[in-house]
Design a protein around this motif. Structure first.
Motif, PDB file in Angstrom:
ATOM      1  N   PHE A  29       0.683  -1.114   0.090  1.00 42.53           N
ATOM      2  CA  PHE A  29       0.081  -0.069  -0.012  1.00 42.53           C
ATOM      3  C   PHE A  29       0.773   1.449   0.093  1.00 42.53           C
ATOM      4  CE2 PHE A  29      -3.725  -2.031  -0.234  1.00 42.53           C
ATOM      5  CZ  PHE A  29      -4.514  -2.048   0.835  1.00 42.53           C
ATOM      6  N   ASP A  30       2.022   1.087   0.465  1.00 39.15           N
ATOM      7  CA  ASP A  30       2.913   2.352   0.833  1.00 39.15           C
ATOM      8  C   ASP A  30       2.499   3.687  -0.005  1.00 39.15           C
ATOM      9  OD1 ASP A  30       6.127   0.510   1.476  1.00 39.15           O
ATOM     10  OD2 ASP A  30       4.005   0.365   2.305  1.00 39.15           O
ATOM     11  N   ASN A  31       2.453   3.830  -1.168  1.00 37.08           N
ATOM     12  CA  ASN A  31       2.352   4.813  -1.957  1.00 37.08           C
ATOM     13  C   ASN A  31       0.943   5.093  -2.617  1.00 37.08           C
ATOM     14  OD1 ASN A  31       3.131   7.525  -2.880  1.00 37.08           O
ATOM     15  ND2 ASN A  31       3.926   6.798  -4.868  1.00 37.08           N
ATOM     16  N   TYR A  32       0.040   4.237  -2.115  1.00 36.69           N
ATOM     17  CA  TYR A  32      -1.304   4.461  -2.931  1.00 36.69           C
ATOM     18  C   TYR A  32      -2.423   4.890  -1.940  1.00 36.69           C
ATOM     19  CZ  TYR A  32       0.126   0.621  -6.091  1.00 36.69           C
ATOM     20  OH  TYR A  32       0.614  -0.282  -7.014  1.00 36.69           O
ATOM     21  N   ALA A  33      -3.060   5.446  -2.851  1.00 32.54           N
ATOM     22  CA  ALA A  33      -4.505   6.162  -2.271  1.00 32.54           C
ATOM     23  C   ALA A  33      -5.523   4.513  -2.524  1.00 32.54           C
ATOM     24  CB  ALA A  33      -4.888   7.424  -2.976  1.00 32.54           C
ATOM     25  N   ILE A  34      -6.557   4.342  -1.641  1.00 34.04           N
ATOM     26  CA  ILE A  34      -7.250   3.430  -1.938  1.00 34.04           C
ATOM     27  C   ILE A  34      -8.720   3.865  -1.480  1.00 34.04           C
ATOM     28  CG2 ILE A  34      -8.093   1.286  -0.907  1.00 34.04           C
ATOM     29  CD1 ILE A  34      -4.652   2.239  -0.054  1.00 34.04           C
ATOM     30  N   GLY A  35      -9.484   3.716  -2.452  1.00 35.20           N
ATOM     31  CA  GLY A  35     -10.975   4.233  -2.376  1.00 35.20           C
ATOM     32  C   GLY A  35     -12.012   3.011  -2.361  1.00 35.20           C
ATOM     33  N   ALA A  98      -7.474   0.874  -6.030  1.00 42.99           N
ATOM     34  CA  ALA A  98      -6.333   1.317  -5.574  1.00 42.99           C
ATOM     35  C   ALA A  98      -5.449   1.999  -6.691  1.00 42.99           C
ATOM     36  CB  ALA A  98      -5.313   0.394  -4.842  1.00 42.99           C
ATOM     37  N   GLN A  99      -4.810   3.178  -6.456  1.00 44.03           N
ATOM     38  CA  GLN A  99      -3.953   3.896  -7.404  1.00 44.03           C
ATOM     39  C   GLN A  99      -2.657   4.364  -6.854  1.00 44.03           C
ATOM     40  OE1 GLN A  99      -5.789   4.133 -10.322  1.00 44.03           O
ATOM     41  NE2 GLN A  99      -3.914   4.941 -11.564  1.00 44.03           N
ATOM     42  N   ALA A 100      -1.644   3.948  -7.677  1.00 49.17           N
ATOM     43  CA  ALA A 100      -0.069   4.391  -7.074  1.00 49.17           C
ATOM     44  C   ALA A 100      -0.229   6.184  -7.258  1.00 49.17           C
ATOM     45  CB  ALA A 100       0.810   3.739  -7.692  1.00 49.17           C
ATOM     46  N   GLY A 101       0.537   6.592  -6.351  1.00 51.29           N
ATOM     47  CA  GLY A 101       0.769   7.911  -6.414  1.00 51.29           C
ATOM     48  C   GLY A 101       1.944   8.338  -7.129  1.00 51.29           C
ATOM     49  N   PRO A 102       2.124   9.846  -7.447  1.00 48.51           N
ATOM     50  CA  PRO A 102       3.297  10.272  -7.988  1.00 48.51           C
ATOM     51  C   PRO A 102       4.521  10.126  -6.950  1.00 48.51           C
ATOM     52  CG  PRO A 102       1.855  12.193  -7.279  1.00 48.51           C
ATOM     53  CD  PRO A 102       1.003  10.684  -7.034  1.00 48.51           C
ATOM     54  N   ALA A 103       5.747  10.321  -7.706  1.00 48.25           N
ATOM     55  CA  ALA A 103       6.699  10.125  -6.652  1.00 48.25           C
ATOM     56  C   ALA A 103       6.909  10.992  -5.585  1.00 48.25           C
ATOM     57  CB  ALA A 103       8.011  10.502  -7.435  1.00 48.25           C
ATOM     58  N   THR A 104       6.154  12.176  -5.590  1.00 49.88           N
ATOM     59  CA  THR A 104       5.993  13.140  -4.607  1.00 49.88           C
ATOM     60  C   THR A 104       4.884  12.650  -3.405  1.00 49.88           C
ATOM     61  OG1 THR A 104       4.685  14.300  -5.848  1.00 49.88           O
ATOM     62  CG2 THR A 104       7.058  15.002  -5.600  1.00 49.88           C
ATOM     63  N   GLY A 105       4.071  11.666  -3.497  1.00 52.09           N
ATOM     64  CA  GLY A 105       2.881  11.435  -2.834  1.00 52.09           C
ATOM     65  C   GLY A 105       1.641  12.028  -3.353  1.00 52.09           C
ATOM     66  N   TRP A 106       0.668  11.403  -2.635  1.00 51.06           N
ATOM     67  CA  TRP A 106      -0.914  11.989  -3.295  1.00 51.06           C
ATOM     68  C   TRP A 106      -0.900  13.264  -2.423  1.00 51.06           C
ATOM     69  CZ3 TRP A 106      -3.654  10.566  -6.852  1.00 51.06           C
ATOM     70  CH2 TRP A 106      -3.576   9.251  -7.571  1.00 51.06           C
ATOM     71  N   GLY A 107      -0.203  13.521  -1.552  1.00 50.17           N
ATOM     72  CA  GLY A 107      -0.692  14.661  -0.456  1.00 50.17           C
ATOM     73  C   GLY A 107      -2.039  14.461   0.213  1.00 50.17           C
ATOM     74  N   ARG A 108      -2.944  15.220   0.458  1.00 49.33           N
ATOM     75  CA  ARG A 108      -4.085  15.026   1.071  1.00 49.33           C
ATOM     76  C   ARG A 108      -5.159  14.305   0.461  1.00 49.33           C
ATOM     77  NH1 ARG A 108      -5.352  18.615   5.151  1.00 49.33           N
ATOM     78  NH2 ARG A 108      -6.723  17.116   5.776  1.00 49.33           N
TER      79      ARG A 108
END
Length: 134
Positions: A29-35, A98-108
């Motif tokens: 999950f580390d760099n993912y946003a899960i909805g 689930a969607q992987a975020g950019p290298a900088t992360g998803w943010g909020r």
């Protein structure tokens, strides 16, 4: 192989509770946003709640705010949706994505991120049916 499996749906009475689970395999999950998303009978799929796995930031749509809570257990690679005070309008097939975020992360966790996943995710599973009825 990336896979998400939803479970925990069923029949609940109005005012009742259910807890849905979304178990992930093939990635962490580390760099993912899960909805969590849902599709009521005869309607389009819609977003329900979102969590940023790295820091646990969450977003809930207004219609479920105060009743539903999204959470995650990174060690188990599982995201949950605790649903309380269920109403008939919550009846739907519930999906997770689930969607992987950019290298900088998803943010909020925001409505925009939830909407992005809703429109970009292409590997929807079969979901889990939630029926709220007396």
């Amino acid at each position: 192989q990336v896979q998400l499996v939803e479970s925990g749906g069923g029949l609940a009475q109005p005012g009742g509770s259910l807890r849905l689970s979304c178990a992930a395999s093939g990635f962490t999950f580390d760099n993912y946003a899960i909805g969590w998303f849902r599709q009521p009978p005869g309607k389009e799929r819609e977003g329900v709640a979102l969590i940023i796995a790295s820091d646990g930031d969450t977003y809930h749509v207004d219609s479920v705010k105060g009743r539903f809570t999204i959470s995650r257990d990174n060690a188990k690679n599982t995201v949950y949706l605790q649903m309380n005070s269920l109403i008939p309008e919550d009846t739907a097939v519930y999906f997770c994505a689930a969607q992987a975020g950019p290298a900088t992360g998803w943010g909020r966790a925001t409505a925009n991120v939830l909407s992005y996943i809703l429109h970009e995710y292409g590997s929807w599973g079969s979901g889990t049916q939630v029926t709220v009825s007396s």
